[in-house]
Design an enzyme around this catalytic site. Structure first.
Site, mmCIF file in Angstrom:
data_model
loop_
_atom_site.group_PDB
_atom_site.id
_atom_site.type_symbol
_atom_site.label_atom_id
_atom_site.label_comp_id
_atom_site.label_asym_id
_atom_site.label_seq_id
_atom_site.Cartn_x
_atom_site.Cartn_y
_atom_site.Cartn_z
ATOM 1 C CG ASN A 7 26.859 46.333 -11.354
ATOM 2 O OD1 ASN A 7 26.783 46.424 -12.585
ATOM 3 N ND2 ASN A 7 27.020 45.192 -10.730
ATOM 4 N NE ARG A 91 30.434 43.720 -12.752
ATOM 5 C CZ ARG A 91 29.563 42.837 -13.191
ATOM 6 N NH1 ARG A 91 28.277 43.090 -13.127
ATOM 7 N NH2 ARG A 91 29.971 41.684 -13.664
ATOM 8 C CG HIS A 180 33.252 36.238 -11.973
ATOM 9 N ND1 HIS A 180 33.009 34.919 -12.235
ATOM 10 C CD2 HIS A 180 32.043 36.849 -11.981
ATOM 11 C CE1 HIS A 180 31.702 34.732 -12.404
ATOM 12 N NE2 HIS A 180 31.109 35.899 -12.261
ATOM 13 N NE ARG A 241 26.123 32.764 -17.396
ATOM 14 C CZ ARG A 241 26.842 33.695 -16.782
ATOM 15 N NH1 ARG A 241 28.064 33.966 -17.199
ATOM 16 N NH2 ARG A 241 26.362 34.369 -15.760
ATOM 17 C CD GLU A 385 32.162 41.098 -7.994
ATOM 18 O OE1 GLU A 385 32.363 41.035 -9.198
ATOM 19 O OE2 GLU A 385 31.182 40.591 -7.442
#
Ligand code: AMP
Length: 405
Positions: A7, A91, A180, A241, A385
């Site tokens: 990643n 990823r 996601h 956010r 993941e």
């Protein structure tokens, strides 16, 4: 078959090496502060102590070389040589409309990922640096890209289009992509496995709530709608956010506060959410502690966050005409007993009944936390993941091997 999962971010790179015989992790680690004078490599061979090295690592190719040095190191390594790495999985945050599933890296794949730089300027260029670095250091190895957006490509038009002039979609691909996806796909499969029911027969709402947060409606095993949009800013309230807001706030604020586009963008992405409301932190642990210590703003931030999760659960239950499984995953979803309790409170009309004792138990395993008479199975499912990336990479690398044989 050994699969290396990577990643790559702009100044960091995380890795995990899997032995796919039993899906065990042989080693994992990360390189941080790439391009700075004191980069840090942290390497953790499974079952042995962590090793930490501080050095100057100027770019991603050197970072990957360092990772391979660690994996084959005499003392801290887990492989005899890099030849034992059969494939590498990356990823990739944005796959746009080009990728409905994971793909083997080819010149065409790379071109498509490049075309998406505009849509994911912070992420896709960094992932590409990771891919090119592996090409340089492990020439000929099969590389696979696994996209955060791919799982959501099954959404119907009514979910993914915005009610703005169609020309924006046609000219600029402005639409909901969702993120996601790898996590939502993994936890929904795992939940069905634990329940012993076919995923295709379940209506699930998956809440991936960590620093970034998104909810997804999963119908017949496919993403039907999701809260993040064209970018990962839309939807739930997050650490820094804002999530959903009236779009008219943007020009109004720019005008009133004399802000530039980049300033308002930074305000919504980096200075909003839990951090803005609490005035304290973007970290849910700190917010919760402060709330219990009587901090009013922390309490408000916590309640707003939970309320917004609850609203999405209701909306998605309506979208699917029901809900069989409610899933919680990621940092907050997996660990915050009090947040899960708050979200599930007042949802008995949907058939959601939380078992407070089961909810309070700590475990790293996927588990049901609702009462036996709850018509919705409420579950905590730790996300993984990297494992899903390793599985897809394994599958595609094997197929490629068979085709070439
Ligand atoms: P992630 O992005 O999935 O790593 O999640 C990070 C978020 O999970 C941070 O806001 C953490 O504060 C939060 N988190 C981790 N552990 C806990 C916990 N025990 N209670 C509340 N929040 C937690």
């Amino acid at each position: 078959m050994n699969i290396l999962v990577i990643n790559a971010g702009s100044s960091s790179l995380k890795y995990q090496l899997y032995d796919m015989k039993d899906e065990s992790v042989l080693a994992s680690g990360r390189v941080e502060r790439i391009g700075m004078d004191s980069s840090i490599v942290t390497h953790e061979p499974e079952g042995r102590p962590e090793v930490r090295i501080v050095d100057e690592i100027l770019e991603h190719t050197s970072a990957i070389k360092r990772v391979l040095d660690m994996l084959t190191h005499k003392e801290h390594g887990v492989l005899k040589s890099v030849e034992e790495i059969d494939a590498v999985g990356h990823r990739v945050v944005h796959g746009g409309e080009a990728f409905q599933e994971s793909a083997v890296v080819t010149p065409e794949t790379k071109l498509e990922i490049r075309k998406l730089f505009d849509l994911a300027p912070l992420h896709n260029p960094a992932h590409m640096m990771g891919i090119t670095a592996v090409e340089a250091v492990l020439p000929g190895v099969t590389q696979v890209v696994v996209f955060d957006t791919a799982f959501h490509q099954t959404m119907p038009q009514q979910s993914y289009l915005y009610p703005v002039p169609m020309v924006l979609y046609k000219r600029h691909a402005i639409r909901r992509y969702g993120f996601h996806g790898t996590s939502h796909a993994y936890v929904s499969e795992r939940a069905a496995e634990v329940l012993g029911r076919p995923l295709e027969e379940l209506k699930l709402v998956s809440c991936h709530i960590g620093n970034g947060a998104s909810a997804t409606a999963i119908l017949n095993g496919k993403s039907f709608d999701t809260s993040m949009g064209m970018t990962p800013l839309e939807g739930l309230m997050m650490g820094t956010r804002s999530g959903d807001l009236d779009p008219a706030i943007v020009p109004y604020t720019m005008n009133k506060e004399d802000l530039t586009l980049s300033e308002v963008n930074s305000m919504l992405n980096k200075h909003s959410g839990l951090l803005a409301i609490s005035g304290l932190s973007s970290d849910m642990r700190e917010i919760t502690e402060a709330m219990f210590d009587g901090d009013k703003n922390a309490k408000l931030a916590f309640e707003m966050y939970a309320y917004r999760v609850k609203k999405y659960i209701g909306a998605y239950a309506a979208a699917m005409n029901g809900i069989d499984v409610l899933l919680f995953t990621a940092g907050v979803g997996e660990n915050s007993v009090v947040l899960r309790e708050h979200v599930c409170e007042g949802l008995t009309f949907l058939g959601i009944k939380l078992d407070k004792e089961l909810n309070a138990q700590r475990s790293k395993e996927a588990r049901v936390i609702s009462t036996p008479d709850s018509s919705v199975a409420v579950m905590v499912v730790p996300t993984n993941e990297e494992l899903l990336i390793a599985r897809d990479t394994f599958k595609l690398a094997r197929q490629r091997g068979a085709e070439q044989a």
